[in-house]
Design a protein around this motif. Sequence first.
Motif, PDB file in Angstrom:
ATOM      1  N   TYR A   8      -5.385  13.817 -12.387  1.00  0.00           N
ATOM      2  CA  TYR A   8      -5.448  13.391 -10.991  1.00  0.00           C
ATOM      3  C   TYR A   8      -6.134  12.030 -10.884  1.00  0.00           C
ATOM      4  O   TYR A   8      -5.726  11.176 -10.086  1.00  0.00           O
ATOM      5  CB  TYR A   8      -6.203  14.417 -10.148  1.00  0.00           C
ATOM      6  N   MET A   9      -7.184  11.815 -11.651  1.00  0.00           N
ATOM      7  CA  MET A   9      -7.890  10.540 -11.644  1.00  0.00           C
ATOM      8  C   MET A   9      -6.982   9.412 -12.121  1.00  0.00           C
ATOM      9  O   MET A   9      -6.930   8.337 -11.515  1.00  0.00           O
ATOM     10  CB  MET A   9      -9.143  10.635 -12.520  1.00  0.00           C
ATOM     11  N   ALA A  10      -6.246   9.669 -13.198  1.00  0.00           N
ATOM     12  CA  ALA A  10      -5.315   8.657 -13.709  1.00  0.00           C
ATOM     13  C   ALA A  10      -4.220   8.369 -12.692  1.00  0.00           C
ATOM     14  O   ALA A  10      -3.849   7.204 -12.466  1.00  0.00           O
ATOM     15  CB  ALA A  10      -4.702   9.128 -15.030  1.00  0.00           C
ATOM     16  N   HIS A  11      -3.690   9.410 -12.067  1.00  0.00           N
ATOM     17  CA  HIS A  11      -2.642   9.224 -11.072  1.00  0.00           C
ATOM     18  C   HIS A  11      -3.135   8.420  -9.877  1.00  0.00           C
ATOM     19  O   HIS A  11      -2.398   7.584  -9.334  1.00  0.00           O
ATOM     20  CB  HIS A  11      -2.121  10.581 -10.598  1.00  0.00           C
ATOM     21  N   SER A  12      -4.364   8.672  -9.441  1.00  0.00           N
ATOM     22  CA  SER A  12      -4.914   7.912  -8.319  1.00  0.00           C
ATOM     23  C   SER A  12      -4.940   6.420  -8.639  1.00  0.00           C
ATOM     24  O   SER A  12      -4.598   5.583  -7.801  1.00  0.00           O
ATOM     25  CB  SER A  12      -6.320   8.406  -7.968  1.00  0.00           C
ATOM     26  N   ALA A  13      -5.360   6.094  -9.863  1.00  0.00           N
ATOM     27  CA  ALA A  13      -5.409   4.689 -10.260  1.00  0.00           C
ATOM     28  C   ALA A  13      -4.011   4.076 -10.291  1.00  0.00           C
ATOM     29  O   ALA A  13      -3.793   2.954  -9.817  1.00  0.00           O
ATOM     30  CB  ALA A  13      -6.082   4.563 -11.623  1.00  0.00           C
ATOM     31  N   LEU A  14      -3.046   4.808 -10.840  1.00  0.00           N
ATOM     32  CA  LEU A  14      -1.679   4.292 -10.900  1.00  0.00           C
ATOM     33  C   LEU A  14      -1.077   4.151  -9.514  1.00  0.00           C
ATOM     34  O   LEU A  14      -0.377   3.157  -9.233  1.00  0.00           O
ATOM     35  CB  LEU A  14      -0.812   5.214 -11.770  1.00  0.00           C
ATOM     36  N   ARG A  15      -1.310   5.120  -8.644  1.00  0.00           N
ATOM     37  CA  ARG A  15      -0.815   5.016  -7.269  1.00  0.00           C
ATOM     38  C   ARG A  15      -1.371   3.762  -6.591  1.00  0.00           C
ATOM     39  O   ARG A  15      -0.648   3.017  -5.932  1.00  0.00           O
ATOM     40  CB  ARG A  15      -1.213   6.243  -6.450  1.00  0.00           C
ATOM     41  N   ARG A  16      -2.669   3.575  -6.716  1.00  0.00           N
ATOM     42  CA  ARG A  16      -3.311   2.441  -6.045  1.00  0.00           C
ATOM     43  C   ARG A  16      -2.766   1.119  -6.558  1.00  0.00           C
ATOM     44  O   ARG A  16      -2.306   0.277  -5.777  1.00  0.00           O
ATOM     45  CB  ARG A  16      -4.824   2.499  -6.275  1.00  0.00           C
ATOM     46  N   GLU A  17      -2.810   0.942  -7.867  1.00  0.00           N
ATOM     47  CA  GLU A  17      -2.479  -0.370  -8.416  1.00  0.00           C
ATOM     48  C   GLU A  17      -0.996  -0.695  -8.287  1.00  0.00           C
ATOM     49  O   GLU A  17      -0.638  -1.838  -7.954  1.00  0.00           O
ATOM     50  CB  GLU A  17      -2.935  -0.450  -9.869  1.00  0.00           C
ATOM     51  N   PHE A  18      -0.118   0.279  -8.510  1.00  0.00           N
ATOM     52  CA  PHE A  18       1.314  -0.005  -8.370  1.00  0.00           C
ATOM     53  C   PHE A  18       1.723  -0.126  -6.904  1.00  0.00           C
ATOM     54  O   PHE A  18       2.727  -0.781  -6.600  1.00  0.00           O
ATOM     55  CB  PHE A  18       2.147   1.058  -9.090  1.00  0.00           C
ATOM     56  N   SER A  19       0.970   0.472  -6.003  1.00  0.00           N
ATOM     57  CA  SER A  19       1.263   0.309  -4.580  1.00  0.00           C
ATOM     58  C   SER A  19       0.858  -1.075  -4.084  1.00  0.00           C
ATOM     59  O   SER A  19       1.516  -1.647  -3.211  1.00  0.00           O
ATOM     60  CB  SER A  19       0.537   1.380  -3.756  1.00  0.00           C
ATOM     61  N   LEU A  20      -0.216  -1.629  -4.645  1.00  0.00           N
ATOM     62  CA  LEU A  20      -0.691  -2.954  -4.225  1.00  0.00           C
ATOM     63  C   LEU A  20       0.058  -4.094  -4.917  1.00  0.00           C
ATOM     64  O   LEU A  20       0.104  -5.215  -4.401  1.00  0.00           O
ATOM     65  CB  LEU A  20      -2.186  -3.080  -4.520  1.00  0.00           C
ATOM     66  N   LEU A  21       0.668  -3.811  -6.052  1.00  0.00           N
ATOM     67  CA  LEU A  21       1.220  -4.873  -6.895  1.00  0.00           C
ATOM     68  C   LEU A  21       2.385  -5.643  -6.263  1.00  0.00           C
ATOM     69  O   LEU A  21       2.414  -6.885  -6.368  1.00  0.00           O
ATOM     70  CB  LEU A  21       1.628  -4.272  -8.237  1.00  0.00           C
ATOM     71  N   PRO A  22       3.364  -4.998  -5.602  1.00  0.00           N
ATOM     72  CA  PRO A  22       4.461  -5.799  -5.044  1.00  0.00           C
ATOM     73  C   PRO A  22       3.989  -6.892  -4.080  1.00  0.00           C
ATOM     74  O   PRO A  22       4.467  -8.032  -4.148  1.00  0.00           O
ATOM     75  CB  PRO A  22       5.330  -4.752  -4.326  1.00  0.00           C
ATOM     76  N   GLN A  23       3.041  -6.564  -3.212  1.00  0.00           N
ATOM     77  CA  GLN A  23       2.561  -7.567  -2.268  1.00  0.00           C
ATOM     78  C   GLN A  23       1.741  -8.641  -2.962  1.00  0.00           C
ATOM     79  O   GLN A  23       1.764  -9.816  -2.559  1.00  0.00           O
ATOM     80  CB  GLN A  23       1.730  -6.910  -1.160  1.00  0.00           C
ATOM     81  N   LEU A  24       1.021  -8.273  -4.023  1.00  0.00           N
ATOM     82  CA  LEU A  24       0.301  -9.287  -4.786  1.00  0.00           C
ATOM     83  C   LEU A  24       1.264 -10.338  -5.323  1.00  0.00           C
ATOM     84  O   LEU A  24       0.975 -11.536  -5.293  1.00  0.00           O
ATOM     85  CB  LEU A  24      -0.440  -8.627  -5.955  1.00  0.00           C
ATOM     86  N   VAL A  25       2.410  -9.877  -5.826  1.00  0.00           N
ATOM     87  CA  VAL A  25       3.417 -10.819  -6.338  1.00  0.00           C
ATOM     88  C   VAL A  25       3.978 -11.666  -5.208  1.00  0.00           C
ATOM     89  O   VAL A  25       4.124 -12.892  -5.337  1.00  0.00           O
ATOM     90  CB  VAL A  25       4.531 -10.050  -7.069  1.00  0.00           C
ATOM     91  N   ARG A  26       4.271 -11.045  -4.078  1.00  0.00           N
ATOM     92  CA  ARG A  26       4.837 -11.791  -2.948  1.00  0.00           C
ATOM     93  C   ARG A  26       3.865 -12.831  -2.399  1.00  0.00           C
ATOM     94  O   ARG A  26       4.289 -13.857  -1.855  1.00  0.00           O
ATOM     95  CB  ARG A  26       5.253 -10.824  -1.835  1.00  0.00           C
ATOM     96  N   LEU A 114       9.301  -4.001  -8.645  1.00  0.00           N
ATOM     97  CA  LEU A 114       8.047  -3.251  -8.611  1.00  0.00           C
ATOM     98  C   LEU A 114       8.072  -2.177  -7.532  1.00  0.00           C
ATOM     99  O   LEU A 114       7.510  -1.088  -7.709  1.00  0.00           O
ATOM    100  CB  LEU A 114       6.870  -4.203  -8.385  1.00  0.00           C
ATOM    101  N   GLU A 115       8.728  -2.453  -6.408  1.00  0.00           N
ATOM    102  CA  GLU A 115       8.875  -1.446  -5.358  1.00  0.00           C
ATOM    103  C   GLU A 115       9.699  -0.264  -5.873  1.00  0.00           C
ATOM    104  O   GLU A 115       9.383   0.898  -5.587  1.00  0.00           O
ATOM    105  CB  GLU A 115       9.554  -2.054  -4.127  1.00  0.00           C
ATOM    106  N   GLN A 116      10.757  -0.566  -6.617  1.00  0.00           N
ATOM    107  CA  GLN A 116      11.578   0.503  -7.202  1.00  0.00           C
ATOM    108  C   GLN A 116      10.758   1.343  -8.165  1.00  0.00           C
ATOM    109  O   GLN A 116      10.824   2.584  -8.157  1.00  0.00           O
ATOM    110  CB  GLN A 116      12.768  -0.111  -7.938  1.00  0.00           C
ATOM    111  N   LEU A 117       9.981   0.680  -8.988  1.00  0.00           N
ATOM    112  CA  LEU A 117       9.140   1.389  -9.944  1.00  0.00           C
ATOM    113  C   LEU A 117       8.103   2.234  -9.217  1.00  0.00           C
ATOM    114  O   LEU A 117       7.883   3.403  -9.556  1.00  0.00           O
ATOM    115  CB  LEU A 117       8.460   0.386 -10.877  1.00  0.00           C
ATOM    116  N   ARG A 118       7.483   1.661  -8.224  1.00  0.00           N
ATOM    117  CA  ARG A 118       6.475   2.396  -7.457  1.00  0.00           C
ATOM    118  C   ARG A 118       7.066   3.653  -6.833  1.00  0.00           C
ATOM    119  O   ARG A 118       6.482   4.743  -6.911  1.00  0.00           O
ATOM    120  CB  ARG A 118       5.896   1.512  -6.365  1.00  0.00           C
ATOM    121  N   GLY A 119       8.237   3.528  -6.206  1.00  0.00           N
ATOM    122  CA  GLY A 119       8.850   4.681  -5.550  1.00  0.00           C
ATOM    123  C   GLY A 119       9.143   5.811  -6.523  1.00  0.00           C
ATOM    124  O   GLY A 119       8.850   6.980  -6.239  1.00  0.00           O
ATOM    125  N   ALA A 120       9.716   5.466  -7.675  1.00  0.00           N
ATOM    126  CA  ALA A 120      10.020   6.489  -8.675  1.00  0.00           C
ATOM    127  C   ALA A 120       8.751   7.126  -9.216  1.00  0.00           C
ATOM    128  O   ALA A 120       8.685   8.340  -9.434  1.00  0.00           O
ATOM    129  CB  ALA A 120      10.829   5.864  -9.821  1.00  0.00           C
TER     130      ALA A 120
END
Length: 221
Positions: A8-26, A114-120
């Motif tokens: 659960y801890m690992a998943h929380s980190a992945l959710r957070r960082e991959f959710s923020l990443l597309p906008q960071l790139v934009r 990255l949005e596609q990756l995040r959704g999957a």
Amino acid sequence: MADVRDMYMAHSALRREFSLLPQLVRDVTPGDATRAEVGAHAEMLCHILHLHHEGEDLLLWPRLLERGGAEAAAIVPTMEAQHHAIEDAHAAVVTLLPQWRRTARGGEQLADALEQLRGALIEHMAMEESEILPLAQRHVTAREWMQLGEHGMSKSPKKQLPLAFGLAMYEGDPEVVKAVLAHAPLPARLLMPIIAPRLYASHAKRVHGTATPPRIGASVR
């Protein structure tokens, strides 16, 4: 048997960082110096994700299929199919990332990938938490579960491990952090709780513009 709270801890980190990443790139404009930091961050996350899922493919799914009976037979093939979909999305990101890091061109295409990756990934982790982790608690031993983390650490650059742990600790339950470190060598048990959060705070300041990015990992599904 397995204490699955670290997942659960690992998943929380992945959710957070991959959710923020597309906008960071934009948000990166051509010539923006932050591109180097965001690009390195994205590369690290993709590496962590690949090893995380590789460990499950090698060490978790076979054991569940062997021991979990009809329950495992009903859900593990779905998990494997989702891993293939995530790996395809991951490959698209990894293909686009080097050019963007060099030139800042193709940012929107990379952000879309990255949005596609995040959704999957979000869909997969939610199902894994509801269906797989209860099975693992019943059918996987504590030692076998630890091998998942050991697999990732063995294939990661040693200098990256404290930052990766800080990334996970940011939203981690202190009791879970303590449990994860319980089997580490004494220096790591003593130093990691101090060093890892500092490294992540410094890293987040460079990448996210703040040492305290939104704590969205536990709530985004």
